[in-house]
Enzyme design. Sequence first.
Site, PDB file in Angstrom:
ATOM      1  N   ARG A 160       0.831  -1.222   0.000  1.00  0.00           N
ATOM      2  CA  ARG A 160       0.000   0.000   0.000  1.00  0.00           C
ATOM      3  C   ARG A 160       0.863   1.268   0.000  1.00  0.00           C
ATOM      4  O   ARG A 160       0.548   2.266   0.646  1.00  0.00           O
ATOM      5  CB  ARG A 160      -0.948   0.047   1.201  1.00  0.00           C
ATOM      6  CG  ARG A 160      -2.036  -1.001   1.201  1.00  0.00           C
ATOM      7  CD  ARG A 160      -3.033  -0.807   0.063  1.00  0.00           C
ATOM      8  NE  ARG A 160      -4.176  -1.704   0.187  1.00  0.00           N
ATOM      9  CZ  ARG A 160      -4.182  -2.977  -0.177  1.00  0.00           C
ATOM     10  NH1 ARG A 160      -3.097  -3.520  -0.713  1.00  0.00           N
ATOM     11  NH2 ARG A 160      -5.279  -3.707  -0.058  1.00  0.00           N
ATOM     12  N   SER A 237     -10.826  -0.694   2.896  1.00  0.00           N
ATOM     13  CA  SER A 237     -10.129  -0.874   4.176  1.00  0.00           C
ATOM     14  C   SER A 237      -9.730   0.493   4.701  1.00  0.00           C
ATOM     15  O   SER A 237      -9.102   1.268   3.981  1.00  0.00           O
ATOM     16  CB  SER A 237      -8.864  -1.702   4.000  1.00  0.00           C
ATOM     17  OG  SER A 237      -9.169  -2.999   3.578  1.00  0.00           O
ATOM     18  N   GLU A 333      -5.519   4.200   6.031  1.00  0.00           N
ATOM     19  CA  GLU A 333      -5.108   3.970   4.645  1.00  0.00           C
ATOM     20  C   GLU A 333      -5.470   5.139   3.724  1.00  0.00           C
ATOM     21  O   GLU A 333      -4.669   5.511   2.866  1.00  0.00           O
ATOM     22  CB  GLU A 333      -5.739   2.660   4.142  1.00  0.00           C
ATOM     23  CG  GLU A 333      -5.182   2.164   2.831  1.00  0.00           C
ATOM     24  CD  GLU A 333      -5.872   0.896   2.327  1.00  0.00           C
ATOM     25  OE1 GLU A 333      -6.933   1.010   1.690  1.00  0.00           O
ATOM     26  OE2 GLU A 333      -5.339  -0.196   2.555  1.00  0.00           O
TER      27      GLU A 333
END
Length: 337
Positions: A160, A237, A333
Amino acid sequence: MMLQTQVDLSPFNTLSLPGRAALYRRITAPAQLAAPELGAGRRFILGGGSNLVLTGDFDGLLLHMAIPGKRLRGEDGEAIYIEAGAGENWHDFVQWTLDQGWPGLENLSLIPGTVGAAPIQNIGAYGLEVGECLHSLTAWDFAKQAVVSFDRDDCRFAYRDSRFKQEGWHLNGGIAITSVVFRLAKAWQPNCRYADVAQELAVRHIAAPTARDIATAVIAVRQRKLPDPAVTPNAGSFFHNPVVSALQADALKAAHPTLPCYPQPDGRVKLAAGWLIEQAGWKGKTLGPVGMYEKQALVLVNQGGATGDDVKRTMAAVQADVLQRFGVALTPEPIFL
Ligand code: EPU
């Protein structure tokens, strides 16, 4: 060039948070980025808005990337190369590659967002990250006022993460990705190691899956576990899966034997944030209009009418409870604007 003013951004972020951009321009061709009025002042580059927390009004210039196009760029003995414009919808692009008979991206079906945003957080799901299939990309560099290109190694992909985040370009609008070239290996192998996908294929009695079968399985798993942003606003998420030392993971595992742990190549251990959040009592729990989804505790949802402050309040409460219970800090995130 006409810039729009005071544009409502609530339709452009999948959490449906309110906020307006002082200045706004939809970008449909790379050459538009060279206009002098786009070069100065505060700037933000927006794709599909599916990894974004809008904390209020944005007093700068928002560039909404809508550059279209997808085509076969070429091939060699080992791979084919496909180019897509930054504004293409990611899922539609993946399905188009499968329709053409070009497997490789099927595990990334149904991820919201655009092609141009995919490399920034190195989107990943079900055992594949986009960086593994990316050949190169083209962008506009506002500081250099020039077209720049990055090959895969230049992008410094990690979980990520990418150079575009490491350099802070995702926050300061330093670079706008305009197109991406994907490299799809001709020696295709099904990637169905991820338990949920393997199970879905087994239920369908598919022993030798095609890329389309995998796409269908991934779509079914996602639809079962993840809320559709069009119905229940969310940003996927909401936290990274935390990566901790082997020592800390061992101690946690001893105290909580069912904790999912994924050893990493560097010796550290990735933990399932969804499990930690669920154990901390947050699965299906709501604070004001913002809660954690009842079928996947890692997904923060706007139950209706939430603002950026409401999101921050629930986020902080979840972080505090997980920290207190497990001593693990959760990092969000999405990008905060
Ligand atoms: N879990 C729970 N409770 C929950 C949710 C999960 O106990 O409420 C446990 C599951 O039982 C499983 C583990 O946590 O043992 C992992 O859950 P899952 O397979 O659903 O994946 P995840 O780690 O929660 C990650 C990605 C997703 C991606 C899936 C599938 C991150 C931050 N998230 O989720 O990506 O789709 O794996 O590969 O890495 C996204 O980034 O927006 C995203 C949706």
